[in-house]
Design an enzyme around this catalytic site. Structure first.
Site, PDB file in Angstrom:
ATOM      1  N   TYR A 151       0.985  -1.178  -0.015  1.00  0.00           N
ATOM      2  CA  TYR A 151      -0.138   0.039   0.019  1.00  0.00           C
ATOM      3  C   TYR A 151       0.948   1.333   0.083  1.00  0.00           C
ATOM      4  CZ  TYR A 151      -4.471  -2.456   1.268  1.00  0.00           C
ATOM      5  OH  TYR A 151      -5.478  -3.044   1.151  1.00  0.00           O
ATOM      6  N   LYS A 197       3.982 -15.153   1.668  1.00  0.00           N
ATOM      7  CA  LYS A 197       4.194 -15.846   0.343  1.00  0.00           C
ATOM      8  C   LYS A 197       5.843 -16.010   0.283  1.00  0.00           C
ATOM      9  CE  LYS A 197       2.473 -17.322  -3.401  1.00  0.00           C
ATOM     10  NZ  LYS A 197       1.598 -18.596  -3.704  1.00  0.00           N
ATOM     11  N   ASP A 229      -2.078 -18.394   0.043  1.00  0.00           N
ATOM     12  CA  ASP A 229      -2.888 -18.777  -1.081  1.00  0.00           C
ATOM     13  C   ASP A 229      -3.406 -20.280  -0.172  1.00  0.00           C
ATOM     14  OD1 ASP A 229      -0.307 -20.376  -1.094  1.00  0.00           O
ATOM     15  OD2 ASP A 229      -0.438 -20.685  -3.292  1.00  0.00           O
ATOM     16  N   ASP A 253      -5.938  -7.698   4.420  1.00  0.00           N
ATOM     17  CA  ASP A 253      -7.410  -7.039   3.859  1.00  0.00           C
ATOM     18  C   ASP A 253      -7.928  -8.109   3.239  1.00  0.00           C
ATOM     19  OD1 ASP A 253      -8.912  -4.698   2.945  1.00  0.00           O
ATOM     20  OD2 ASP A 253      -8.135  -5.212   0.972  1.00  0.00           O
ATOM     21  N   ASP A 257     -11.634 -10.070   4.893  1.00  0.00           N
ATOM     22  CA  ASP A 257     -13.009  -9.772   4.061  1.00  0.00           C
ATOM     23  C   ASP A 257     -13.541 -11.522   3.904  1.00  0.00           C
ATOM     24  OD1 ASP A 257     -13.001  -7.188   3.614  1.00  0.00           O
ATOM     25  OD2 ASP A 257     -14.068  -7.260   1.581  1.00  0.00           O
TER      26      ASP A 257
HETATM   27  C1  IPM Z   1     -10.206  -1.649   4.595  1.00  0.00           C
HETATM   28  C2  IPM Z   1     -10.426  -0.976   3.137  1.00  0.00           C
HETATM   29  C3  IPM Z   1      -9.391  -0.135   2.707  1.00  0.00           C
HETATM   30  C4  IPM Z   1      -8.025  -0.876   2.683  1.00  0.00           C
HETATM   31  C5  IPM Z   1      -9.338   0.814   1.598  1.00  0.00           C
HETATM   32  C6  IPM Z   1     -10.416   1.466   1.131  1.00  0.00           C
HETATM   33  C7  IPM Z   1      -8.132   1.796   1.490  1.00  0.00           C
HETATM   34  O1  IPM Z   1     -10.643  -2.032   2.223  1.00  0.00           O
HETATM   35  O2  IPM Z   1     -10.106  -0.974   5.440  1.00  0.00           O
HETATM   36  O3  IPM Z   1     -10.059  -2.769   4.710  1.00  0.00           O
HETATM   37  O4  IPM Z   1      -7.485  -1.701   1.764  1.00  0.00           O
HETATM   38  O5  IPM Z   1      -7.130  -0.940   3.848  1.00  0.00           O
HETATM   39 MN    MN Z   2     -10.817  -3.931   3.046  1.00  0.00          MN
END
Ligand code: IPM
Ligand code: MN
Ligand code: NAD
Length: 365
Positions: A151, A197, A229, A253, A257
């Site tokens: 990032y 990785k 992975d 990240d 999710d």
């Molecule tokens: C999160 C989001 C952010 C990230 C984005 C919006 C910059 O996906 O907080 O998980 O990737 O960190």
């Molecule tokens: Mn996110």
């Protein structure tokens, strides 16, 4: 006189509130109700001040993180944040996008340790897209490095023919996030899985070496390493094998999710990002443009982020437990926003109703 004495000794905290875009304002409104209820029960006061970030800030003042917002976030006791982003701003160059405002806030507060707890509520066992036998009792914590990695790495850029980014971690960056993860594992099930990785990336070889070295100071913690992975697969195959996962910014990240579906919805997952002072408390999800303005967003991720705020930034554990218990109770009573409403749910609720119920349960508790 007595009255005044009491008032003067009431602890007051300054909360910088950033609602943001999309469902941000809808979910923040509900989280504040729970915070106020918990503060009333525990006898402390909260002073809120609203600040702009993301698309809302771009529209109002032309930049995603106004200086005023960063300054206020730095001086507040904690930042409560909703979500940013949306199609309207998607074609701006990276440095002017809403997401860049959030990255700059995290960097500006040195909020390098993002804790994303995932637990399965018994009441929601059928909301998960995975089989109940696979997810029942799962309880894990993703520790995501938040201010480094791909990032933020240099060089990055674009020309007509290419785009490029750099995934880089220094030993110092890995060391400090590893320590946070080992400490968390010590407080929990004493198992830490570091995800990387390292079979391909040099940056991951540094990561793995440093995590292993830090692990020598934590002999009680069982440390394992997993390729990202495989970790993505293992999370849905058998989520109960995990206690604490530590990983870099991008992998964390994505994996968090994915892990949110173990519990049934991304609308349930809170986070805390700790840095030098206070910290940022935000749901892991985004601004959900597809449901924004419909009043159906699940506010629980933000409400549970408010609980983390009470515990980690204010040291008000009692308030945190009250909020968490009320969330659990609301779910046990059958209240469901659409994202967690399995077939035949007892009480279909909208965002406001869910927020009101949880705040009421806190006050009644
Ligand atoms: C999160 C989001 C952010 C990230 C984005 C919006 C910059 O996906 O907080 O998980 O990737 O960190
Ligand atoms: Mn996110
Ligand atoms: P998203 O997390 O916003 O939404 C993904 C899916 O989950 C959508 O179908 C959405 O409706 C659903 N969802 C998310 N939160 C929910 C909730 N509380 N209740 C019910 N359903 C919920 O991810 P996306 O669609 O990929 O991104 C949308 C925008 O949000 C983009 O601009 C992205 O950059 C931004 N984003 C911001 C953050 C943040 O502010 N921390 C995090 C992720 C994405």
């Amino acid at each position: 006189m007595k009255q005044r004495d009491r008032h003067e000794t009431t602890k007051t905290y300054k909360i910088a509130v950033i609602s943001g875009d999309g469902i941000g304002p809808e979910i923040i409104r509900e989280a504040r109700k729970s915070l106020d209820a918990a503060a009333a029960k525990e006898g402390f006061r909260l002073e809120y001040a609203e600040y702009l970030m993301g698309g809302a800030a771009i529209d109002a003042v032309g930049e995603p993180l106004p200086k005023e917002t960063l300054k206020a976030a730095k001086s507040a006791d904690a930042v409560l944040f909703g979500a940013i982003g949306g199609e309207k701003w998607d074609n701006l160059p990276r440095d002017q996008r809403p997401e860049t405002g959030l990255l700059a806030l995290r960097k500006g507060l040195d909020a390098f340790a993002n804790l994303r707890p995932i637990k399965v509520f018994d009441a929601l066992i059928d909301a998960s897209s995975l089989k109940s036998d696979v997810v029942r009792g799962a309880n894990l914590l993703v520790v995501r490095e938040l201010t480094g990695g791909i990032y933020f790495g240099q060089p990055r850029g674009r020309d007509e023919k290419r785009g490029w980014n750099t995934m880089v971690y220094s030993e110092a960056e890995v060391e400090r996030i590893a320590k946070v993860a080992f400490e968390a594992a010590m407080r929990r099930g004493k198992k830490l899985c570091s995800v990387d990785k390292a079979n391909v990336l040099e940056v991951s070889q540094t990561w793995r070496e440093v995590v292993t070295r830090v692990g020598k100071d934590y002999p009680q913690v069982a440390l394992s390493h997993m390729y990202v992975d495989n970790a993505a697969m293992q999370l849905v195959r058998d989520p109960r094998q995990f206690d604490v996962i530590v990983t870099g910014n991008l992998f964390g990240d994505i994996l968090s999710d994915e892990a949110s579906m173990i519990g049934g919805s991304i609308g349930l997952l809170p986070s805390s990002s700790q840095g030098a002072k206070g910290g940022i408390f935000e749901p892991i999800h985004g601004s959900a443009p597809d449901i924004a303005g419909k009043g159906i967003a699940n506010p629980i991720a933000t409400i549970l982020s408010a609980a983390m705020l009470c515990e980690f930034a204010l040291g008000q554990k009692g308030a945190a437990r009250r909020i968490e218990n009320a969330v659990e109770k609301a779910l046990e009573l059958g209240y469901r926003t659409p994202d967690i409403a399995a077939f035949g749910a007892l009480c279909k609720t909208n965002t406001t109703e869910m927020g009101d119920i949880i705040a009421k349960l806190i006050l009644d508790g």
